[in-house]
Motif scaffolding. Structure first.
Motif, PDB file in Angstrom:
ATOM      1  N   ILE A 121       5.246   9.550 -36.620  1.00 32.21           N
ATOM      2  CA  ILE A 121       6.663   9.050 -35.819  1.00 32.21           C
ATOM      3  C   ILE A 121       7.109   9.760 -34.779  1.00 32.21           C
ATOM      4  O   ILE A 121       7.377   9.223 -33.638  1.00 32.21           O
ATOM      5  N   GLY A 122       6.929  11.124 -34.958  1.00 32.04           N
ATOM      6  CA  GLY A 122       7.444  11.899 -33.894  1.00 32.04           C
ATOM      7  C   GLY A 122       6.325  11.898 -32.638  1.00 32.04           C
ATOM      8  O   GLY A 122       6.786  11.968 -31.419  1.00 32.04           O
ATOM      9  N   LEU A 123       5.272  11.705 -32.850  1.00 35.89           N
ATOM     10  CA  LEU A 123       4.400  11.596 -31.748  1.00 35.89           C
ATOM     11  C   LEU A 123       4.588  10.247 -31.064  1.00 35.89           C
ATOM     12  O   LEU A 123       4.382  10.041 -29.923  1.00 35.89           O
ATOM     13  N   PHE A 125       8.513   8.872 -24.694  1.00 39.17           N
ATOM     14  CA  PHE A 125       9.485   9.677 -23.633  1.00 39.17           C
ATOM     15  C   PHE A 125       8.537  10.392 -22.624  1.00 39.17           C
ATOM     16  O   PHE A 125       9.123  10.630 -21.591  1.00 39.17           O
ATOM     17  N   PHE A 126       7.471  11.026 -23.030  1.00 40.02           N
ATOM     18  CA  PHE A 126       6.862  11.773 -22.254  1.00 40.02           C
ATOM     19  C   PHE A 126       5.849  10.989 -21.057  1.00 40.02           C
ATOM     20  O   PHE A 126       4.921  10.894 -21.119  1.00 40.02           O
ATOM     21  N   LEU A 127       6.604  10.425 -20.182  1.00 43.66           N
ATOM     22  CA  LEU A 127       5.976   9.453 -19.469  1.00 43.66           C
ATOM     23  C   LEU A 127       5.277  10.207 -18.427  1.00 43.66           C
ATOM     24  O   LEU A 127       3.838  10.265 -18.579  1.00 43.66           O
ATOM     25  N   ALA A 157       7.187   8.835 -30.746  1.00 48.94           N
ATOM     26  CA  ALA A 157       8.457   9.247 -29.693  1.00 48.94           C
ATOM     27  C   ALA A 157       8.142   9.804 -28.547  1.00 48.94           C
ATOM     28  O   ALA A 157       8.519   9.452 -27.595  1.00 48.94           O
ATOM     29  N   VAL A 158       7.161  10.820 -29.044  1.00 46.89           N
ATOM     30  CA  VAL A 158       6.658  11.382 -27.618  1.00 46.89           C
ATOM     31  C   VAL A 158       6.129  10.648 -26.648  1.00 46.89           C
ATOM     32  O   VAL A 158       6.342  10.797 -25.386  1.00 46.89           O
ATOM     33  N   TYR A 195      -1.676  15.700 -23.584  1.00 47.99           N
ATOM     34  CA  TYR A 195      -0.578  14.699 -24.070  1.00 47.99           C
ATOM     35  C   TYR A 195      -0.938  13.073 -24.454  1.00 47.99           C
ATOM     36  O   TYR A 195      -0.746  12.726 -25.446  1.00 47.99           O
ATOM     37  N   THR A 233       0.879  23.641 -33.121  1.00 53.61           N
ATOM     38  CA  THR A 233       0.004  22.682 -32.228  1.00 53.61           C
ATOM     39  C   THR A 233       0.878  21.798 -31.244  1.00 53.61           C
ATOM     40  O   THR A 233       0.197  21.294 -30.150  1.00 53.61           O
ATOM     41  N   LEU A 234       1.955  21.567 -31.432  1.00 54.34           N
ATOM     42  CA  LEU A 234       2.990  20.791 -30.373  1.00 54.34           C
ATOM     43  C   LEU A 234       3.595  21.547 -29.660  1.00 54.34           C
ATOM     44  O   LEU A 234       4.172  21.184 -28.780  1.00 54.34           O
ATOM     45  N   GLY A 287      14.388  11.951 -33.068  1.00 53.30           N
ATOM     46  CA  GLY A 287      13.255  11.237 -33.397  1.00 53.30           C
ATOM     47  C   GLY A 287      12.047  12.024 -33.037  1.00 53.30           C
ATOM     48  O   GLY A 287      10.857  11.876 -33.533  1.00 53.30           O
ATOM     49  N   LEU A 288      12.211  12.710 -31.986  1.00 57.91           N
ATOM     50  CA  LEU A 288      10.931  13.730 -31.400  1.00 57.91           C
ATOM     51  C   LEU A 288      10.662  14.559 -32.452  1.00 57.91           C
ATOM     52  O   LEU A 288       9.618  14.899 -32.987  1.00 57.91           O
ATOM     53  N   ILE A 302       5.653  11.501 -40.708  1.00 56.38           N
ATOM     54  CA  ILE A 302       6.966  11.918 -40.176  1.00 56.38           C
ATOM     55  C   ILE A 302       6.536  12.345 -38.715  1.00 56.38           C
ATOM     56  O   ILE A 302       6.807  12.151 -37.557  1.00 56.38           O
ATOM     57  N   SER A 362      -4.761  15.903 -32.555  1.00 56.94           N
ATOM     58  CA  SER A 362      -3.587  16.387 -33.243  1.00 56.94           C
ATOM     59  C   SER A 362      -2.733  17.543 -32.788  1.00 56.94           C
ATOM     60  O   SER A 362      -1.436  17.602 -33.038  1.00 56.94           O
ATOM     61  N   GLY A 363      -3.148  17.964 -31.649  1.00 53.65           N
ATOM     62  CA  GLY A 363      -2.328  18.947 -30.998  1.00 53.65           C
ATOM     63  C   GLY A 363      -2.989  19.299 -29.748  1.00 53.65           C
ATOM     64  O   GLY A 363      -3.799  18.762 -28.956  1.00 53.65           O
ATOM     65  N   PHE A 364      -2.404  20.267 -28.832  1.00 54.09           N
ATOM     66  CA  PHE A 364      -2.868  20.831 -27.897  1.00 54.09           C
ATOM     67  C   PHE A 364      -4.088  21.652 -27.890  1.00 54.09           C
ATOM     68  O   PHE A 364      -4.535  22.193 -28.841  1.00 54.09           O
ATOM     69  N   ASN A 365      -4.982  21.763 -26.741  1.00 54.74           N
ATOM     70  CA  ASN A 365      -5.865  22.696 -26.850  1.00 54.74           C
ATOM     71  C   ASN A 365      -5.657  24.140 -26.440  1.00 54.74           C
ATOM     72  O   ASN A 365      -4.726  24.332 -25.674  1.00 54.74           O
ATOM     73  N   ASN A 394       3.172  24.289 -27.695  1.00 57.29           N
ATOM     74  CA  ASN A 394       2.374  25.067 -26.488  1.00 57.29           C
ATOM     75  C   ASN A 394       1.643  24.123 -25.993  1.00 57.29           C
ATOM     76  O   ASN A 394       0.469  23.924 -26.596  1.00 57.29           O
ATOM     77  N   THR A 427      13.242  12.597 -18.260  1.00 59.08           N
ATOM     78  CA  THR A 427      11.851  12.070 -18.866  1.00 59.08           C
ATOM     79  C   THR A 427      11.742  12.121 -20.300  1.00 59.08           C
ATOM     80  O   THR A 427      11.590  11.346 -20.835  1.00 59.08           O
ATOM     81  N   VAL A 428      12.329  13.504 -20.791  1.00 62.03           N
ATOM     82  CA  VAL A 428      12.200  13.406 -22.247  1.00 62.03           C
ATOM     83  C   VAL A 428      13.277  12.981 -23.235  1.00 62.03           C
ATOM     84  O   VAL A 428      12.973  12.280 -24.025  1.00 62.03           O
ATOM     85  N   ILE A 433      -3.235  13.091 -27.376  1.00 63.45           N
ATOM     86  CA  ILE A 433      -2.387  13.229 -28.685  1.00 63.45           C
ATOM     87  C   ILE A 433      -1.561  12.060 -28.948  1.00 63.45           C
ATOM     88  O   ILE A 433      -1.561  11.454 -30.117  1.00 63.45           O
TER      89      ILE A 433
END
Lengths: 216, 191
Positions: free
Chosen positions: A10-12, A18-20, A14-15, A164, B167-168, B92-93, A7, A173-176, B170, B59-60, A167
């Protein structure tokens, strides 16, 4: 656990869709990268707390070497919209448009018509300011408590957009922590106008947004 | 629920705000044109191309094929046109939002949160602190130093108490690369 990961995957994805690019930089095909592409909008109380400040940036992601040649477009009107009756329809606008090295400001005043089409409120000129040159001190002007600025500035937006991308690409798998500001070292063209709160409603909450409109 | 009350109150406050504008106080005839023989040409009609209020909303939350349409829809009509799309894309996100009763830290469920976002205006208080979110004040403006992306990530991924999906939620970029100015024009000089 496996399902959770799936899941999340899938979310990523989607990111990724959307996050162009963050904030409003390059947000939509019709405007992206052009002279009418707004990157960000800010509205905050001024140093003089009787004033409110509106700031809009256009033409994001300018490198320092590209900044000196970047110019406001004389066919593009930047219009701050203010709704002070709670219906999300503008009651007042502040307009900014460049002519021959100066940025001219009009309002805050009632627009002739609301919505997607505007004419410049020449009977309500607020004033003008020389557009600041890259590498020179900021030129500002003030009239009866209103202040005006137009010119290149550091992009005030900050985000680790590069991570981003990592990811999204499945490389992370996430931010630094700490992250790295992808917008560091880049500039925008800014329009900043500060007006007395009394000229936009006085007290309470206003609803605001900024538009770019092109001369037909 | 408390937050909903707060936001409702803010909307009501906005609704009761009188238009106190007095054009005579602010409109100056003394334009800076002492060296100009005639006023520039300001004639013509200008048609909308882009609009922005809260950061990153188009954007989002707007689907790729609808981004231009979002920029051309006036705010008073955006809610009806885009709330449903925003809800689909939010879920979805961040799939937890699809669970009944799931909320973010503002106490807003998927439908309510996207209803707030879809009408893309920036609420600005004329009575004090102006911030996107500072831990106390919510949506009273947007200051230059506000870490709006982390706030939005937290509201999308952070769950009811900002602890989910750490992890997502921040990006750990908490400030600008140049300090802002305390005085007008506030934004930092260019690089």
């Amino acid at each position: 656990m496996k399902k959770t990961k799936w899941i999340l995957g899938i979310g990523l994805l989607a990111v990724a869709g959307f996050f162009l690019v963050a904030a409003d930089h390059i947000d939509a095909p019709a405007v992206q990268g052009g002279s009418s592409d707004i990157t960000d909008f800010y509205a905050f109380q001024g140093e003089n707390t009787n004033n409110i400040v509106f700031a809009a940036n256009v033409m994001g992601l300018l490198s320092p070497t590209a900044t000196a040649d970047a110019m406001f477009d004389e066919s593009v009107l930047i219009e701050f919209n203010i709704d002070n009756t709670g219906d999300n329809v503008e009651d007042l606008v502040i307009q900014a448009i460049p002519r021959d090295g100066k940025m001219y400001f009009f309002g805050p005043a009632s627009p002739g018509t609301t919505g997607l089409s505007s004419t410049i409120l020449t009977n309500n000129m607020l004033g003008s300011v020389d557009i600041s040159a890259y590498g020179s001190a900021a030129m500002t002007n003030s009239y009866n408590g209103a202040m005006m600025f137009a010119g290149p500035r550091d992009d005030p937006f900050f985000m680790d957009f590069a991570q981003y991308s990592e990811i999204i690409a499945g490389n992370a798998s996430g931010f630094n922590d700490p992250g790295s500001d992808t917008f560091a070292g880049t500039n925008v063209l800014s329009v900043v106008v500060e007006v007395p709160k009394s000229s936009v409603g006085g007290s309470g909450t206003i609803n605001t947004w900024v538009e770019t409109k092109r001369k037909q | 629920m408390k937050r909903i009350t707060y936001i409702t109150l803010a909307v009501l406050l906005a609704a009761f705000t009188f238009n106190c504008s007095n054009d005579d106080d602010n409109m100056m005839g003394d334009m800076d044109n002492t060296n100009q023989p005639s006023e520039p040409d300001f004639s013509g009609t200008y048609m909308q191309e882009d609009q922005v209020a809260r950061p990153a909303v188009n954007t989002v939350f707007t689907s790729p094929s609808s981004k231009d349409m979002f920029n051309m829809t006036i705010p008073s009509e955006q809610g009806a046109a885009f709330q449903s799309m925003f809800q689909t894309n939010l879920e979805g996100l961040s799939p937890a939002y699809a669970n009944p009763g799931d909320m973010n830290a503002l106490g807003l469920d998927s439908a309510t949160f996207t209803g707030l976002l879809a009408t893309d205006v920036l609420n600005v208080s004329l009575d004090g602190t102006t911030t996107f979110y500072d831990g106390t004040n919510v949506l009273t403006g947007r200051a230059l130093a506000d870490d709006v992306i982390t706030v939005e990530l937290l509201l999308i991924f952070g769950g009811e108490d900002f602890t989910e999906n750490p992890t997502l939620s921040n990006d750990h970029v908490d400030a600008n690369d140049k300090p802002f100015l305390t005085s007008f024009p506030y934004l930092a000089s260019p690089w």
